[in-house]
Write an enzyme that holds these catalytic residues in place. Structure first.
Site, PDB file in Angstrom:
ATOM      1  CG  ASP A 178      -2.206   0.718   1.031  1.00 21.02           C
ATOM      2  OD1 ASP A 178      -2.284   1.537   0.097  1.00 21.02           O
ATOM      3  OD2 ASP A 178      -3.145   0.467   1.802  1.00 21.02           O
ATOM      4  CD  GLU A 199       0.281   6.262  -3.451  1.00 18.72           C
ATOM      5  OE1 GLU A 199      -0.591   5.475  -3.847  1.00 18.72           O
ATOM      6  OE2 GLU A 199       0.710   6.272  -2.282  1.00 18.72           O
ATOM      7  CG  ASP A 202      -7.758   4.832  -0.349  1.00 15.06           C
ATOM      8  OD1 ASP A 202      -7.860   3.594  -0.415  1.00 15.06           O
ATOM      9  OD2 ASP A 202      -6.872   5.401   0.317  1.00 15.06           O
TER      10      ASP A 202
END
Length: 967
Positions: free
Chosen positions: A569, A572, A646
């Site tokens: 997760d 980025e 998300d």
């Protein structure tokens, strides 16, 4: 394929041709006598290409041959090509099958299939096919280098412009949330963000692709960053006075403050200081409960044309232009994103604008860009903030499958995921205890709902131990026993591992001692959102040692317990949400290879590489599977899939995931999914009344129907438990429909797993833009809510609340069958397709051969069960049924089988060919049940209906006629 003949290039490109040509093949350097107007062409032939001296912004152009349809182009303003190694490319040249020739003003490199022609006066490169027709051309003087210094390191801001005909369409570029299918004349910023993935690979409707080898923030289209609205526009308040827009701030509907604001800018954390002091609470919270804002006035410009606007926003918002509602949506407060809109402006002409915003402690900004120069409005342009060269790969193909195959030739094969990854996954944010997780698996088995993967999301650790990779023993007392129990239920466990660490953990300390932690986030004292808030930062994956330590820590704490797959997760990396971009660049560096700004987009590639390579070394007989929130070019070689981040439970977000997934797949990475139902919820869904509960169940069902035809099938989200039996009561219409699509996915597993194998063996794509399979049908180019799922299925998700039908365009040149009824339609028209709540429009192409299996509860149940071959008549068709062991890498060593299937419409004959290959455990005998769909039938989806024919297949070729028994 549309190519441009050379004799049509007048006014498009200037090409100097000289009849007396001097060949220089095999020479190391050559020059031809120059005439009065053109300097002689000088070049140096190298082992796999040529280096050409040129005029213009670059001084040298290097062409390297990767393959007969792939040319690597590198342009530099200075001499020498001593450049950093590519992160995305595993092959940058190496093919020696080419020739080089020159004449006055040109050097040409030619393979069997394409020619790259360099105009020495400008350095512009053009690419032609083997018949001499133009495929793509750089614009003369379309290459720019601007010196930039970052943290005492020298770079260039780089740009390359290409000519593009009006009827060209562009796809790929990663995954974006604007609901756009065709990027022609659009602006796309490639900058990794939760929900938005930047992959610098673009493909064209003219059957070529460009892979832009740069790791920094990159822009497709207009290279100019968007600006706040006051920078280029004239603003007027509600009374028509110049200088800004009227801003009214309300609390519980009562006006508390009015002022004129020259910009709308609460975009990042640093911008919240501009919030009215009197409306900021004691903790510094802005836009709290009951607060709303309205901006109104008008805007004008001295520049005519189509002006581009972006509203960056979270919370509830409505935007009106000239009293017309343009935007109306919601996004969770901590995760704002852009909504694009366009306004045609004439000089001096005012247009009214009004924005109504309920912040919910969110963020907002309105920015804008003037129309680019007319000459640039239609072209293909790529630009990056930092680089050492203009560096790209031109990839030609007969179709977009070949172009994507070329991308994977450059960046690496898409390795196969385990077969179970293509079953259904159940997830939520998050299972709080071991008992809770095991209870979900048990309940699925009791209800006979197929399931292959249970996912443990974050926070299984102690709250003060993020990055320990250790279970909280109070809630997960026996992790090894838990995982063994999951395996005993024939399921698998995926677990969330972040690149994030608290400084108090041993793992942080080990990485930091070796120089592999980004420190700035800790140094500035930024705390996260867990409990009282904790200091944290992310590790640096840009050194081999850092990646090895990171993997070893995961393996020792989790891998050796038997965890099956890794959910990586925040890759980025999202070190602190809602930082401005300049601060993000600082906090994600310096890396082991240079400033964070220079590597802004490549973090997900490097961190997944560490887990993939480490896992293959630690567990060589177990296929790696990684799910990552951000992706980059080359990620497919790391056994990694992307998901769309998300997103929220809104119908608009459901719609936008369709084009997001299609363009992601067209970017060369075949495995993708979303949070079915949307990750974040409006409060009305958390404790819904009857009306909201009805909508909540419907949006989940419509998303679930779509999910059953995504490459990966996964339910996840926060706020409300996402298990099928928690979404709707057992026995209800919604529950039955959810269960039906779950079971259908497993019936289709022989088809789906064959598609998955194709991504490795054939470099194919599972989720296919219509332009891939119907390139001659121009009507499909902009369709953003339909796609092909493999060669057989046309999928048309329903994205409107209470819709019970929707328009579906059936591409021309084919006949189509309604999957549920068998009704046949001719292509080339739009139909009103039925969409009752329990069914999503789904069509099958005539000529399709669809293998379907029995009702199973997990993907490796009943491996020797009969397979039903459903033949959709009306056209010739083929399929190659693939099988292997499912979890090992034996397939790379040839351990797999293919059973070729073909149907001939003229004879009505289905041929089941001789089995090719074998693998350990392969069933020696296989029963095939044959069914034919030629028109409406009540048994179209009665999968247990009696077969028309049944044959026992032992590996030898056999034929079956649709009107006879097996022969």
């Amino acid at each position: 394929m549309h190519r441009i003949p050379m004799n049509m290039l007048a006014g498009f490109l200037v090409i100097a041709l000289v009849s007396a040509c001097s060949s220089n093949i095999g020479s190391t350097q050559a020059a031809i006598p120059h005439d009065a107007n053109v300097a002689p062409a000088t070049f140096q032939q190298i082992a796999d290409g040529v280096i050409v001296d040129v005029g213009g912004a670059a001084k040298q152009i290097r062409l390297e041959v990767v393959g007969e349809k792939i040319i690597h182009v590198t342009a530099i303003p200075g001499g020498g090509f001593d450049l950093p190694a590519s992160l995305m490319a595993v092959k940058n040249g190496g093919d020696k099958q080419f020739t080089v020739s020159s004449d006055v003003g040109h050097v040409r490199l030619k393979t069997k299939q394409i020619t790259a022609d360099v105009a020495t006066a400008t350095g512009a490169v053009q690419f032609l096919d083997k018949d001499g027709q133009l495929i793509l051309a750089e614009q003369p003087n379309g290459r720019t280098f601007t010196p930039v210094t970052v943290q005492d390191k020298s770079f260039y801001a780089v740009r390359q412009q290409f000519a593009s005909p009006d009827d060209e369409a562009f796809y790929g570029l990663g995954q974006h949330q604007q609901g756009t299918m065709n990027y022609k004349s659009k602006d796309v910023e490639l900058a990794q963000h939760n929900m938005d993935m930047g992959i610098p690979f673009v493909v064209s409707s003219r059957n070529y692709g460009l892979l832009w080898d740069n790791n920094s923030i990159t822009r497709f289209g207009d290279p100019r960053p968007y600006q706040m609205i006051d920078k280029q526009l004239k603003l007027f308040d509600a009374d028509g006075k110049p200088g800004g827009l009227s801003a009214d701030y309300y609390v519980d509907g009562k006006l508390k403050l009015s002022r004129v604001e020259s910009e709308i800018n609460y975009q990042y954390i640093k911008d919240l200081k501009n919030w009215p002091v009197q409306l900021t609470d004691a903790k510094g919270i802005t836009g709290g409960p009951g607060q709303t804002v309205e901006w109104k006035g008008s805007l004008a410009s001295d520049v005519a044309g189509l002006h581009k606007f972006r509203l960056y926003v979270s919370g509830y918002f409505k935007l009106y232009v000239d009293d017309k509602l343009v935007l109306d949506d919601w996004r969770q407060s901590w995760n704002p994103w852009y909504r694009d809109f366009f306004v045609q402006l004439k000089p001096g002409e005012k247009h009214a604008i009004r924005i109504e915003w309920t912040p919910q402690s969110g963020y907002i900004a309105l920015d804008h860009q003037d129309p680019p120069p007319v000459a640039e409005q239609n072209e293909l342009s790529l630009s990056s903030e930092l680089g050492h060269a203009v560096d790209y790969y031109f990839i030609d193909g007969r179709n977009l499958d070949e172009v994507i195959a070329g991308y994977r030739d450059v960046t690496g094969k898409s390795v196969m995921l385990p077969r179970w990854a293509y079953g259904f996954w159940q997830s939520r944010d998050h299972y709080e205890t071991q008992e809770q997780l095991l209870g979900v698996v048990k309940r699925y088995r009791e209800l006979q709902l197929p399931l292959d993967n249970i996912v443990q999301d974050w926070r299984y650790w102690k709250d003060d131990s993020w990055g320990s990779h250790q279970f909280d023993k109070a809630r997960f007392p026996d992790p090894k026993g838990m995982i063994d129990t999951v395996h005993g239920e024939h399921a698998n466990l995926m677990i969330s591992v972040w690149p994030k660490f608290y400084p108090t953990t041993a793992n942080y300390k080990e990485l930091d001692a070796k120089g592999h932690m980004y420190r700035r986030n800790v140094e500035v004292g930024a705390k996260d959102w867990v409990g009282p808030g904790y200091l944290s930062s992310f590790y640096d994956p840009y050194s081999a040692e850092g990646r090895q330590i990171y993997w070893r820590q995961i393996r020792e704490n989790l891998g050796d317990l038997g965890v099956d797959a890794w959910w990586m997760d925040a890759t980025e990396p999202d070190i602190e949400s809602n930082l401005d971009i300049d601060e993000r660049k600082l906090r994600m560096g310096p890396t082991a290879q240079g400033p964070g700004a220079a590597f802004f987009n490549s973090y997900p590639l490097m961190t997944t590489m560490g887990a993939y390579q480490g896992s293959r070394e630690s567990y060589p007989d177990k296929r790696v599977f990684i799910l990552t929130r951000s992706t980059f070019a080359g990620l497919q070689r790391n056994a990694a899939a992307g998901w769309s981040g998300d997103v929220v439970a809104r119908w608009s977000n459901l719609h936008d995931q369709i084009s997001a997934g299609i363009n992601f797949s067209l970017s060369g990475i075949p495995n993708w999914t979303t949070d079915i139902g949307g990750y974040a919820l409006e409060t009305r869904y958390e404790k819904p009344d009857a009306k909201d509960l009805k909508e909540w169940r419907e949006i989940n069902l419509r998303w679930f129907q779509f999910g059953a035809f995504m490459p990966l099938f996964r339910s996840h989200g926060q706020g409300v438990n996402r298990e099928i039996y928690n979404l709707a009561p057992v026995g209800s219409d919604v529950y039955d429909a959810l269960a039906w699509y779950d079971k259908l996915r497993y019936r289709l597993m022989p088809y789906i797993y064959t598609l998955a194998a194709g991504t490795y063996f054939d470099d194919s794509t599972i989720m296919r833009g219509l332009v891939m399979d119907f390139p001659g049908d121009v009507k499909v180019r902009d369709i953003d809510d339909e796609y092909m799922f493999g060669p057989a299925f046309l999928v048309a998700p329903v994205t409107t609340y209470e819709a019970r039908s929707r328009d579906v365009y059936l591409p021309t040149g084919n006949s189509w069958y309604d999957f549920y009824s068998g009704k046949r339609y001719e292509g080339g028209s739009t139909i009103k397709a039925d969409a009752p709540l329990e069914r999503m429009p789904l069509f099958v192409r005539a000529g399709a051969i669809v293998p379907m299996g029995p009702a199973i509860q997990y993907t490796n149940e009943k491996p020797d069960a009969p397979i039903t071959l459903i033949v959709y008549t009306g056209a010739n068709g083929t399929f190659s049924l693939y099988e292997d062991q499912g979890t090992t890498y034996d397939y790379e060593r040839g351990a797999h089988s293919r059973i070729p299937l073909s149907y001939d419409e003229a004879s009505g004959m289905l041929s089941i060919g001789k089995r090719e290959g074998s693998y350990p455990g392969m069933p020696a005998q296989r029963r095939f049940n044959i069914r034919w769909i030629s028109g409406p039938t009540p048994m179209a989806v009665d999968f247990d209906a009696p077969a028309v024919q049944s044959i026992d297949y032992s590996g030898e070729a056999i034929t079956v006629h649709k009107d006879e028994q097996a022969q």
